[in-house]
Write a protein that holds these residues in place. Structure first.
Motif, mmCIF file in Angstrom:
data_model
loop_
_atom_site.group_PDB
_atom_site.id
_atom_site.type_symbol
_atom_site.label_atom_id
_atom_site.label_comp_id
_atom_site.label_asym_id
_atom_site.label_seq_id
_atom_site.Cartn_x
_atom_site.Cartn_y
_atom_site.Cartn_z
ATOM 1 N N VAL A 233 0.808 -1.216 0.000
ATOM 2 C CA VAL A 233 0.000 0.000 0.000
ATOM 3 C C VAL A 233 0.844 1.271 0.000
ATOM 4 N N ALA A 234 2.142 1.167 0.262
ATOM 5 C CA ALA A 234 3.018 2.331 0.182
ATOM 6 C C ALA A 234 4.448 1.865 -0.002
ATOM 7 N N ASP A 235 5.210 2.620 -0.798
ATOM 8 C CA ASP A 235 6.593 2.263 -1.075
ATOM 9 C C ASP A 235 7.336 3.544 -1.423
ATOM 10 N N GLY A 236 8.231 3.965 -0.557
ATOM 11 C CA GLY A 236 8.991 5.182 -0.808
ATOM 12 C C GLY A 236 9.829 5.539 0.400
ATOM 13 N N SER A 237 10.425 6.708 0.374
ATOM 14 C CA SER A 237 11.146 7.166 1.553
ATOM 15 C C SER A 237 10.148 7.481 2.657
ATOM 16 N N GLN A 240 8.304 10.585 1.836
ATOM 17 C CA GLN A 240 7.276 10.423 0.811
ATOM 18 C C GLN A 240 6.012 9.804 1.386
ATOM 19 N N VAL A 241 6.188 8.790 2.246
ATOM 20 C CA VAL A 241 5.023 8.130 2.833
ATOM 21 C C VAL A 241 4.271 9.097 3.746
ATOM 22 N N LYS A 242 5.004 9.872 4.541
ATOM 23 C CA LYS A 242 4.360 10.839 5.435
ATOM 24 C C LYS A 242 3.682 11.962 4.649
ATOM 25 N N GLU A 307 4.113 6.927 12.060
ATOM 26 C CA GLU A 307 3.044 6.149 12.692
ATOM 27 C C GLU A 307 1.674 6.619 12.214
ATOM 28 N N ASP A 308 1.483 7.952 12.142
ATOM 29 C CA ASP A 308 0.220 8.493 11.627
ATOM 30 C C ASP A 308 -0.041 7.976 10.210
ATOM 31 N N ALA A 309 1.014 8.038 9.388
ATOM 32 C CA ALA A 309 0.859 7.647 7.991
ATOM 33 C C ALA A 309 0.523 6.166 7.853
ATOM 34 N N GLY A 323 3.839 6.809 -3.225
ATOM 35 C CA GLY A 323 5.241 7.165 -3.292
ATOM 36 C C GLY A 323 6.166 6.061 -3.705
ATOM 37 N N VAL A 324 5.898 5.380 -4.819
ATOM 38 C CA VAL A 324 6.741 4.280 -5.239
ATOM 39 C C VAL A 324 8.141 4.786 -5.561
ATOM 40 N N ALA A 325 9.139 4.145 -4.961
ATOM 41 C CA ALA A 325 10.536 4.528 -5.160
ATOM 42 C C ALA A 325 11.350 3.292 -5.501
#
Length: 326
Positions: A233-237, A240-242, A307-309, A323-325
């Motif tokens: 569901v998320a992939d990045g620095s 980026q995720v935040k 944590e929020d993200a 945020g795919v990296a």
């Protein structure tokens, strides 16, 4: 004397050379997961997961219990057969990579043989690898100085984790997989552990770790991968995720009887004693309303934490990775 010095230098460079060997074929990633699907009976633990990790990265694998993190680690180690998809480790199948000593693992429920001393266990494991991490350097790197003569049963939880790390590093693996590696460590032990991980990354090793300590992931990882329901569901620095989480958090001290309902742009409110925490989509609008109604002692305004993200991502279960990296 010159010959002895030369031999010692050659041995000290073995871990670095092992990491460099993994980069011998240009463009070969440390880990390449394509369409990975794992089922336990009727339960889908991992659902068509794609993930590519270049050599030399430090990657945090995050998600709630049951998200599929440990299953992914087990698939990479060749400990289970996927229902579909493929896993390549440094261009090899998982079992080939493990046999070649290219992968070191520190699993969440890793065990140590009883009725043995730490040095005996470490010597046994080191002998099974064609390339061995020099013992003196390994002891210092894993932080187990003074433990080699100690019985396994006499180790504390944190010491056990450090011994398991030493075993994972024994073959100087280019890829290191860690599943909740600091779960039994105190604050000082966790800090020392991640200092070690940063040193390994500087040597060229690829480090992939699953953890529930999101502050560690935020501080240490080059890249954050979030899994929920077996899906990416998320992939990045971390930044980026935040950044994918809109809004800010406002916290301040307020009397228990202060009315805070109906504030503009507020999307969430929690109280812990006299501390109030507000989640807002527009901090300026919310702050003006609060100030018009009284003071704001101990005021703090901050953006989303990791944590929020992560909490937001796993609650929404978005199918569009953020945020795919690569």
């Amino acid at each position: 004397m010159t010959s002895v010095r030369r031999d010692r230098r050659r041995l000290a460079l073995l871990p670095v050379r092992a990491a460099r060997q993994a980069r011998a074929v240009p463009g070969t990633p440390a880990l390449d997961v394509s369409g990975l699907t794992v089922r336990y009976g009727d339960t889908v633990a991992v659902d068509e997961l794609d993930l590519t990790i270049p050599t030399g990265q430090t990657v945090a694998l995050l998600g709630p219990n049951g998200a599929g993190k440990s299953t992914v680690v087990n698939a990479v180690l060749g400990l289970l057969a996927p229902a579909a998809g493929a896993v390549r480790v440094l261009g090899r199948t998982p079992r080939e990579a493990v046999r070649a000593g290219s992968v070191g693992a520190m699993l969440q429920h890793g065990g140590l043989p009883s009725e043995a001393r730490v040095g005996e266990v470490l010597d046994l494991v080191r002998r099974s690898f064609p390339t061995r991490w020099p013992l003196e350097d390994l002891v210092v790197t894993a932080g187990i100085d003074g433990l080699l003569g100690r019985p396994v049963e006499a180790l504390s939880g944190g010491q056990r984790q450090r011994v398991l790390l030493a075993l994972a590093l024994a073959g100087a693996p280019p890829l290191l997989l860690l599943d909740e590696p600091t779960s039994a460590m105190d604050v000082e032990g966790r800090r020392a552990f991640w200092t070690t991980m940063r040193g390994l990354a500087e040597r060229g090793h690829t480090v992939v770790f699953a953890t529930h300590h999101l502050d560690e992931a935020d501080a240490v990882a080059d890249r954050v991968v979030v899994v929920a329901g077996g899906r990416l569901v998320a992939d990045g620095s971390s930044a980026q995720v935040k950044a994918g989480i809109v809004g800010r958090t406002i916290s301040f001290t307020a009397a228990p009887d202060r009315r805070l309902d109906g504030l503009p742009a507020v999307t969430g409110l929690t109280r812990q004693g006299t501390t109030v925490t507000l989640r807002t989509a527009d901090a300026d609008v919310t702050l003006r309303a609060l100030l018009a109604d009284g003071g704001l002692p101990d005021l703090e305004v901050r953006g989303a934490t990791l944590e929020d993200a992560v909490l937001s991502l796993i609650s929404t279960g978005t199918d569009a990775p953020i945020g795919v990296a690569r």
